[in-house]
Design a protein around this motif. Structure first.
Motif, PDB file in Angstrom:
ATOM      1  N   ASP A  53      29.558   7.533  66.236  1.00 26.88           N
ATOM      2  CA  ASP A  53      28.840   8.317  67.263  1.00 26.88           C
ATOM      3  C   ASP A  53      28.427   7.685  68.459  1.00 26.88           C
ATOM      4  OD1 ASP A  53      26.935   7.507  66.066  1.00 26.88           O
ATOM      5  OD2 ASP A  53      25.887   9.276  65.499  1.00 26.88           O
ATOM      6  N   GLU A  54      27.748   8.665  69.089  1.00 34.59           N
ATOM      7  CA  GLU A  54      26.914   7.939  70.419  1.00 34.59           C
ATOM      8  C   GLU A  54      25.701   7.097  70.053  1.00 34.59           C
ATOM      9  OE1 GLU A  54      25.429  12.385  69.560  1.00 34.59           O
ATOM     10  OE2 GLU A  54      27.509  11.387  69.912  1.00 34.59           O
ATOM     11  N   PHE A  55      25.253   7.074  68.980  1.00 33.05           N
ATOM     12  CA  PHE A  55      24.199   6.048  68.661  1.00 33.05           C
ATOM     13  C   PHE A  55      24.770   5.131  67.836  1.00 33.05           C
ATOM     14  CE2 PHE A  55      22.529  10.590  68.324  1.00 33.05           C
ATOM     15  CZ  PHE A  55      21.764  10.518  69.452  1.00 33.05           C
ATOM     16  N   GLY A  56      26.068   4.803  67.625  1.00 36.46           N
ATOM     17  CA  GLY A  56      26.652   3.715  66.695  1.00 36.46           C
ATOM     18  C   GLY A  56      26.746   3.903  65.397  1.00 36.46           C
ATOM     19  N   THR A  57      26.703   4.971  64.981  1.00 41.66           N
ATOM     20  CA  THR A  57      26.684   5.479  63.543  1.00 41.66           C
ATOM     21  C   THR A  57      28.004   5.366  63.064  1.00 41.66           C
ATOM     22  OG1 THR A  57      24.309   6.682  63.634  1.00 41.66           O
ATOM     23  CG2 THR A  57      25.979   6.703  61.500  1.00 41.66           C
ATOM     24  N   ALA A  58      28.435   4.702  62.119  1.00 41.50           N
ATOM     25  CA  ALA A  58      29.760   4.492  61.474  1.00 41.50           C
ATOM     26  C   ALA A  58      30.113   5.625  60.551  1.00 41.50           C
ATOM     27  CB  ALA A  58      29.982   3.365  60.950  1.00 41.50           C
ATOM     28  N   TYR A  59      30.924   6.550  60.912  1.00 42.19           N
ATOM     29  CA  TYR A  59      31.162   7.694  59.969  1.00 42.19           C
ATOM     30  C   TYR A  59      32.571   7.987  59.803  1.00 42.19           C
ATOM     31  CZ  TYR A  59      33.319  10.088  64.363  1.00 42.19           C
ATOM     32  OH  TYR A  59      34.010  10.075  65.323  1.00 42.19           O
ATOM     33  N   LEU A  60      32.739   8.847  58.612  1.00 39.85           N
ATOM     34  CA  LEU A  60      33.830   9.376  58.240  1.00 39.85           C
ATOM     35  C   LEU A  60      33.915  10.887  58.209  1.00 39.85           C
ATOM     36  CD1 LEU A  60      36.709   9.333  56.925  1.00 39.85           C
ATOM     37  CD2 LEU A  60      35.769   8.981  54.841  1.00 39.85           C
ATOM     38  N   ALA A  61      34.793  11.533  59.213  1.00 40.65           N
ATOM     39  CA  ALA A  61      34.855  12.975  59.291  1.00 40.65           C
ATOM     40  C   ALA A  61      35.988  13.469  58.396  1.00 40.65           C
ATOM     41  CB  ALA A  61      35.081  13.361  60.731  1.00 40.65           C
ATOM     42  N   VAL A  62      35.592  14.232  57.325  1.00 41.19           N
ATOM     43  CA  VAL A  62      36.561  14.961  56.081  1.00 41.19           C
ATOM     44  C   VAL A  62      36.653  16.241  56.628  1.00 41.19           C
ATOM     45  CG1 VAL A  62      36.629  15.083  53.861  1.00 41.19           C
ATOM     46  CG2 VAL A  62      35.594  12.961  54.761  1.00 41.19           C
ATOM     47  N   VAL A  80      42.270  32.356  42.602  1.00 39.20           N
ATOM     48  CA  VAL A  80      42.371  31.548  43.546  1.00 39.20           C
ATOM     49  C   VAL A  80      41.188  31.643  44.575  1.00 39.20           C
ATOM     50  CG1 VAL A  80      43.780  30.332  45.139  1.00 39.20           C
ATOM     51  CG2 VAL A  80      44.746  31.177  43.167  1.00 39.20           C
ATOM     52  N   LEU A  81      40.361  30.510  44.949  1.00 37.69           N
ATOM     53  CA  LEU A  81      39.355  30.324  45.795  1.00 37.69           C
ATOM     54  C   LEU A  81      39.845  29.744  46.877  1.00 37.69           C
ATOM     55  CD1 LEU A  81      36.498  31.269  46.624  1.00 37.69           C
ATOM     56  CD2 LEU A  81      35.922  29.369  45.529  1.00 37.69           C
ATOM     57  N   PRO A  82      40.104  29.983  48.173  1.00 41.51           N
ATOM     58  CA  PRO A  82      40.236  29.096  49.140  1.00 41.51           C
ATOM     59  C   PRO A  82      39.081  28.235  49.581  1.00 41.51           C
ATOM     60  CG  PRO A  82      40.368  31.489  50.036  1.00 41.51           C
ATOM     61  CD  PRO A  82      40.190  31.393  48.663  1.00 41.51           C
ATOM     62  N   VAL A  83      39.264  27.045  49.449  1.00 43.40           N
ATOM     63  CA  VAL A  83      38.079  26.167  49.810  1.00 43.40           C
ATOM     64  C   VAL A  83      38.180  25.456  51.211  1.00 43.40           C
ATOM     65  CG1 VAL A  83      36.686  24.353  48.925  1.00 43.40           C
ATOM     66  CG2 VAL A  83      37.346  25.978  47.405  1.00 43.40           C
ATOM     67  N   THR A  84      37.344  25.304  51.896  1.00 42.35           N
ATOM     68  CA  THR A  84      37.348  24.479  53.236  1.00 42.35           C
ATOM     69  C   THR A  84      36.063  23.530  53.186  1.00 42.35           C
ATOM     70  OG1 THR A  84      38.502  26.425  54.405  1.00 42.35           O
ATOM     71  CG2 THR A  84      37.468  24.836  55.716  1.00 42.35           C
ATOM     72  N   VAL A  85      36.398  22.262  53.375  1.00 46.67           N
ATOM     73  CA  VAL A  85      35.452  21.218  53.546  1.00 46.67           C
ATOM     74  C   VAL A  85      35.508  20.822  54.931  1.00 46.67           C
ATOM     75  CG1 VAL A  85      34.625  19.190  52.827  1.00 46.67           C
ATOM     76  CG2 VAL A  85      35.540  20.831  51.128  1.00 46.67           C
ATOM     77  N   ASP A  86      34.201  20.631  55.587  1.00 50.59           N
ATOM     78  CA  ASP A  86      34.250  20.129  56.771  1.00 50.59           C
ATOM     79  C   ASP A  86      32.961  19.321  56.843  1.00 50.59           C
ATOM     80  OD1 ASP A  86      34.488  19.146  59.632  1.00 50.59           O
ATOM     81  OD2 ASP A  86      33.992  20.886  60.469  1.00 50.59           O
ATOM     82  N   SER A  87      33.075  17.937  56.536  1.00 48.66           N
ATOM     83  CA  SER A  87      31.770  17.080  56.323  1.00 48.66           C
ATOM     84  C   SER A  87      31.740  15.865  57.424  1.00 48.66           C
ATOM     85  CB  SER A  87      31.724  16.254  54.811  1.00 48.66           C
ATOM     86  OG  SER A  87      31.747  17.582  53.998  1.00 48.66           O
ATOM     87  N   GLY A 104      22.597  15.785  60.194  1.00 43.17           N
ATOM     88  CA  GLY A 104      24.010  16.346  60.220  1.00 43.17           C
ATOM     89  C   GLY A 104      24.933  15.321  59.381  1.00 43.17           C
ATOM     90  N   PHE A 105      24.360  14.119  59.204  1.00 48.43           N
ATOM     91  CA  PHE A 105      25.367  13.222  58.415  1.00 48.43           C
ATOM     92  C   PHE A 105      24.931  13.241  56.788  1.00 48.43           C
ATOM     93  CE2 PHE A 105      26.229  11.752  62.687  1.00 48.43           C
ATOM     94  CZ  PHE A 105      27.357  11.356  62.908  1.00 48.43           C
ATOM     95  N   GLU A 106      25.943  13.208  56.065  1.00 49.58           N
ATOM     96  CA  GLU A 106      25.624  12.916  54.616  1.00 49.58           C
ATOM     97  C   GLU A 106      25.822  11.564  54.380  1.00 49.58           C
ATOM     98  OE1 GLU A 106      24.642  14.822  52.279  1.00 49.58           O
ATOM     99  OE2 GLU A 106      24.411  16.478  53.794  1.00 49.58           O
ATOM    100  N   PRO A 107      25.055  10.740  53.465  1.00 49.48           N
ATOM    101  CA  PRO A 107      25.354   9.441  53.189  1.00 49.48           C
ATOM    102  C   PRO A 107      26.560   9.143  52.358  1.00 49.48           C
ATOM    103  CG  PRO A 107      23.721  10.000  51.766  1.00 49.48           C
ATOM    104  CD  PRO A 107      23.973  11.340  52.833  1.00 49.48           C
ATOM    105  N   LEU A 108      27.439   8.044  52.651  1.00 51.35           N
ATOM    106  CA  LEU A 108      28.528   7.696  51.825  1.00 51.35           C
ATOM    107  C   LEU A 108      28.253   6.110  51.624  1.00 51.35           C
ATOM    108  CD1 LEU A 108      31.206   8.033  50.316  1.00 51.35           C
ATOM    109  CD2 LEU A 108      32.392   7.687  52.336  1.00 51.35           C
ATOM    110  N   LEU A 109      27.772   5.843  50.482  1.00 52.50           N
ATOM    111  CA  LEU A 109      27.717   4.336  50.212  1.00 52.50           C
ATOM    112  C   LEU A 109      29.000   3.565  49.892  1.00 52.50           C
ATOM    113  CD1 LEU A 109      25.545   2.013  49.568  1.00 52.50           C
ATOM    114  CD2 LEU A 109      25.579   2.877  47.048  1.00 52.50           C
TER     115      LEU A 109
END
Length: 173
Positions: A53-62, A80-87, A104-109
């Protein structure tokens, strides 16, 4: 853009290359998710984007969309439940880095060797998106559970709506 999902990737190289993956993954290929479902038919459509991102944070958009078959806890019938994930997952090397993630970012170790199993990330996000108590929004309780409606109960028995009426009668004796 890649259509096939590699078994594992070097997360830091993917961030540097700003790699993206998209495709379809069978729900049956996600064993932990399958244990929580009533059925494993169907597929999950995914889009994974690595970057900074603009602050240099490495991310993975899922982004994942999947029709998941759950058991309704009201009727005990599958639905059947339609599930949408946007993380937005902020990639971190140690737990100390978690507090430095922007809002707005969740950590992923990420492991020390930088290896990341993308199918596991998709599966984790779908597991987190499952409702705590799945209830089919179109379901209704069976009549034997609900009992008669309020108008049927009052007209059939001729009883007063006041629950203390019986006590009042006992007190008069």
């Amino acid at each position: 853009m890649s259509v096939t999902l590699p078994e594992s990737v070097d997360a830091w190289r993917m961030v540097s290359a700003r790699r993206s993956f998209q495709g379809v993954l069978p729900i049956a290929a996600l064993p932990r998710l399958g244990e929580a479902l009533a059925g494993t038919e169907g597929t999950a459509q995914y889009e994974l984007d690595f970057g900074r991102d603009e602050f240099g944070t490495a991310y993975l958009a899922v982004r994942v969309q999947a029709p998941l078959t759950l058991t309704c806890q009201r009727t005990l019938e599958p639905f059947v439940l339609p599930v949408t994930v946007d993380s937005q997952l902020g990639l971190i090397r140690s737990e100390r880095e978690e507090s430095a993630l922007p809002p707005g970012f969740e950590p992923l170790l990420v492991a020390g060797d930088g290896k990341l199993n993308l199918a596991d990330v998709i599966e984790d996000e779908l597991l987190l998106a499952l409702p705590l108590v799945p209830v089919n929004p179109d379901s209704q309780l069976p009549e034997e559970v609900v009992g008669p409606g309020p108008e049927e109960a009052s007209s059939g028995e001729g009883r007063s709506d006041n629950p203390f009426a019986v006590l009042r009668e006992l007190k008069k004796r």
